[in-house]
Structures are given as C-alpha cells and as structure tokens.
Design a protein around this motif. Structure first.
Motif, PDB file in Angstrom:
ATOM      1  N   LEU A 172      49.244  31.691  50.556  1.00 33.75           N
ATOM      2  CA  LEU A 172      50.501  32.282  51.026  1.00 33.75           C
ATOM      3  C   LEU A 172      50.614  33.740  50.605  1.00 33.75           C
ATOM      4  O   LEU A 172      51.033  34.597  51.400  1.00 33.75           O
ATOM      5  CB  LEU A 172      51.688  31.484  50.486  1.00 33.75           C
ATOM      6  N   GLY A 173      50.265  34.025  49.349  1.00 34.84           N
ATOM      7  CA  GLY A 173      50.360  35.400  48.868  1.00 34.84           C
ATOM      8  C   GLY A 173      49.471  36.341  49.656  1.00 34.84           C
ATOM      9  O   GLY A 173      49.894  37.449  50.022  1.00 34.84           O
ATOM     10  N   ALA A 213      50.820  39.195  52.161  1.00 37.15           N
ATOM     11  CA  ALA A 213      50.425  40.555  51.772  1.00 37.15           C
ATOM     12  C   ALA A 213      49.712  41.260  52.921  1.00 37.15           C
ATOM     13  O   ALA A 213      49.968  42.448  53.188  1.00 37.15           O
ATOM     14  CB  ALA A 213      49.520  40.497  50.542  1.00 37.15           C
ATOM     15  N   MET A 214      48.840  40.544  53.620  1.00 37.60           N
ATOM     16  CA  MET A 214      48.152  41.152  54.752  1.00 37.60           C
ATOM     17  C   MET A 214      49.122  41.454  55.898  1.00 37.60           C
ATOM     18  O   MET A 214      48.975  42.462  56.606  1.00 37.60           O
ATOM     19  CB  MET A 214      47.036  40.225  55.233  1.00 37.60           C
ATOM     20  N   PHE A 262      51.948  36.589  43.565  1.00 34.96           N
ATOM     21  CA  PHE A 262      50.642  36.773  44.194  1.00 34.96           C
ATOM     22  C   PHE A 262      50.745  37.792  45.315  1.00 34.96           C
ATOM     23  O   PHE A 262      49.870  38.646  45.478  1.00 34.96           O
ATOM     24  CB  PHE A 262      50.138  35.438  44.747  1.00 34.96           C
ATOM     25  N   MET A 263      51.797  37.681  46.125  1.00 30.72           N
ATOM     26  CA  MET A 263      51.947  38.563  47.273  1.00 30.72           C
ATOM     27  C   MET A 263      52.019  40.023  46.842  1.00 30.72           C
ATOM     28  O   MET A 263      51.336  40.889  47.421  1.00 30.72           O
ATOM     29  CB  MET A 263      53.214  38.190  48.049  1.00 30.72           C
ATOM     30  N   GLN A 305      46.454  47.818  49.462  1.00 28.17           N
ATOM     31  CA  GLN A 305      46.760  49.227  49.677  1.00 28.17           C
ATOM     32  C   GLN A 305      45.817  50.147  48.926  1.00 28.17           C
ATOM     33  O   GLN A 305      45.765  51.344  49.209  1.00 28.17           O
ATOM     34  CB  GLN A 305      48.205  49.496  49.266  1.00 28.17           C
ATOM     35  N   GLY A 306      45.060  49.591  47.977  1.00 28.37           N
ATOM     36  CA  GLY A 306      44.095  50.390  47.237  1.00 28.37           C
ATOM     37  C   GLY A 306      42.704  50.379  47.832  1.00 28.37           C
ATOM     38  O   GLY A 306      41.808  51.074  47.324  1.00 28.37           O
TER      39      GLY A 306
END
Length: 309
Positions: A103-104, A108-109, A192-193, A201-202
């Motif tokens: 889920l995270g 996040a994506m 986690f997200m 982003q890095g």
C-alpha cells in the motif's frame, strides 16, 4: 658556584597544560552525564531487574524469593498460550508488513506521478496521511464502533447484499485476528508511504530517461530502476516495521484484549496478563526477556542495514 647556578636554572615541566587538556577531555562527558544517568536509571536498571526476576521465583509479591534457574523459561516456552501468542504475532507481523509495503509503495508512486495536478496531490496527501495522525487510543475506539455488529461496516455490507446479518468482527474467533490486523495495516501504511515517497523523489530522472531510450516499458523501469533505488529504504522500513509491530500492545488491548479465546493474543498482551492479571511476575519476566532478545536480534539487523547504506 657555576654548577649550582646551572642546577638552579634547570627548566621545570609545566603542569597546567596537562590539567587543562584533561579538563577539556572530561567536558563532553560532563554534558552527557545527565542523559547517561537517565539511561542507566530508566533502562539499564529495570532491564537488569527483569532479567534477575526471570531466574527467581516468588518475586515482588513475596519476600522469600528463591533461585529457580531456567524453570520460568521452560514454563513459558511450554505454555500453550505463549505458543499461540507466537503464532498470532507471526501472522500479525507478516501480513501487516507486506500490506504496509504494498500500500505504501502504491500510494507513494501515485503521489509521485506527473499525471496528477498539484491540488489533487495535496488533497490525496491529506487523505492518505490521516490514519497516521490519530493516536492508537482514538484508532481503537473508532474501529470498535465501525466493526460493531450494529456499526457502519455491517450496515454498508448488508445494504449491498454481502451479509444477511451483523457480523461481530472483533468477537468472532475466526475473524478477530484478521480484523485487528486490518486495523493495524490501516493505521501504519502512511509511514511507509511518506518514506517511500521521499525515496522516489530522490531517484534521478536521468535513469528513467536512459531506460526509456533503451526501449523498456513501465514495468521494466519499475523493476530495474525504481526497486533497486528504493532497496535501502525498503529494507530499513521493513526492519523498523517488524520491530514496532512485534511490540504492538495498545491496539490489541483496546480492541480485543487478546480474545476471543486467545485468538488475538500477542507476545505483548501475554506478558502483560502474566504480570498484572495472573500476578506471575517471574514468568512475565521470562517472557519479557525472550521478547527483548528477539527485539535485539531485529535491532542488530536494522543497524547492520544502516551501516551498509
């Protein structure tokens, strides 16, 4: 006379610089001493006391404590309730970790994609991070009301025809463990997200551009670019989640209390019940030492993963 004058004029080694250098070396320890004292008083001393209690019998409640050796550990490791707690904890940890990661990473994506606008991303960030803002007590109360036989969850499921009558999610031995696991997943995935979003982003965009030039599709870029770049973050988060989930107590205690029929009994609730319900402080200490050893092993792997980074 000349020899006497020479002896009198001999230089004497200075003492003050040595004292100053010693004082300078002791200054950092002076600043650290309050924290070190607190650590010793609040952590080291209690841990030593619990370890000593685990090797004795009739502790705390009686004055005539006796040395029992490993009898308390044998009693705990052969207790069916303790073995059930290990099984439940393993299921609880494994399912929670996998769901947190999936889920995270998915959310996040989604928040990292360029297909969504800035306002939409901001709204989704607020919605997705809400579970992390609530305390465990609030989460437990909310979900006890939602999962009540006459609660909102059963009403919605009954309205769409999935159930015929109210289900006691937290009171049914076959459903209680999965219910508390779901609550833990809901409350823990935002951490986690956020961490995975920072990792995404890095990642340099040049890597994706180079992969696109080579003719890769989105899944190949995800497999060969995204996942390798996120590997250190995923490992660190997984070990941390393993440690935190293994010590989850408040959520279990405030929703099911380890019941029904010990189907949601965890190592933390088992230890608590041994100490403050059964007043078996010796066996509770032995169980606590076992949990401490398991946590130290997990912490070792976490520190090792951080050093590898």
């Amino acid at each position: 006379m000349t020899m006497l004058a020479t002896k009198t004029a001999a230089p004497v080694e200075p003492v003050a610089p040595k004292r100053k250098s010693l004082a300078r070396r002791l200054v950092p320890y002076g600043y650290l001493s309050p924290t070190m004292i607190l650590i010793v008083v609040l952590m080291v001393v209690p841990i030593v006391m619990v370890i000593s209690y685990s090797f004795r019998d009739n502790v705390i409640v009686q004055d005539n404590s006796v040395f029992a050796g490993f009898a308390n550990y044998t009693k705990v490791l052969t207790d069916p309730d303790f073995l059930a707690a290990i099984k439940n904890t393993a299921i609880f940890i494994t399912v929670s970790m996998v769901a947190h990661l999936v889920l995270g990473l998915a959310f996040a994506m989604m928040l990292n994609t360029e297909l969504l606008g800035g306002v939409t991303k901001a709204i989704f960030r607020i919605v997705y991070i809400l579970p992390w803002l609530f305390t465990i007590a609030v989460i437990a109360v909310i979900w006890r009301l939602l999962l009540d036989p006459s609660g909102v969850i059963n009403y919605v499921l009954h309205s769409i025809g999935l159930i015929n009558e109210g289900v006691n999610w937290l009171g049914d031995p076959g459903k209680a463990l999965w219910a508390v696991t779901f609550i833990n997943i809901w409350s823990g995935y935002p951490f986690f997200m956020i961490s995975l979003l920072a990792g995404l982003q890095g990642i340099p965009k040049d890597l994706y551009e180079a992969a696109a030039v080579d003719g890769t599709n989105w899944f190949q870029r995800f497999r060969h670019v995204t996942l390798p770049q996120l590997r250190p973050v995923i490992i660190s988060m997984a070990v941390l989640d393993l440690i935190w989930t293994s010590q989850q107590f408040a959520l279990i205690w405030m929703t099911t209390g380890g019941g029904p029929l010990n189907t949601t009994e965890m190592l933390s609730t088992y230890t608590y019940k041994q100490a403050f319900s059964e007043y078996e402080f010796s066996t509770a200490s032995a169980a606590a030492v076992i949990v401490l050893l398991l946590t130290m092993i997990l912490s070792f792997f976490y520190v090792r993963s951080q050093r590898e980074r």
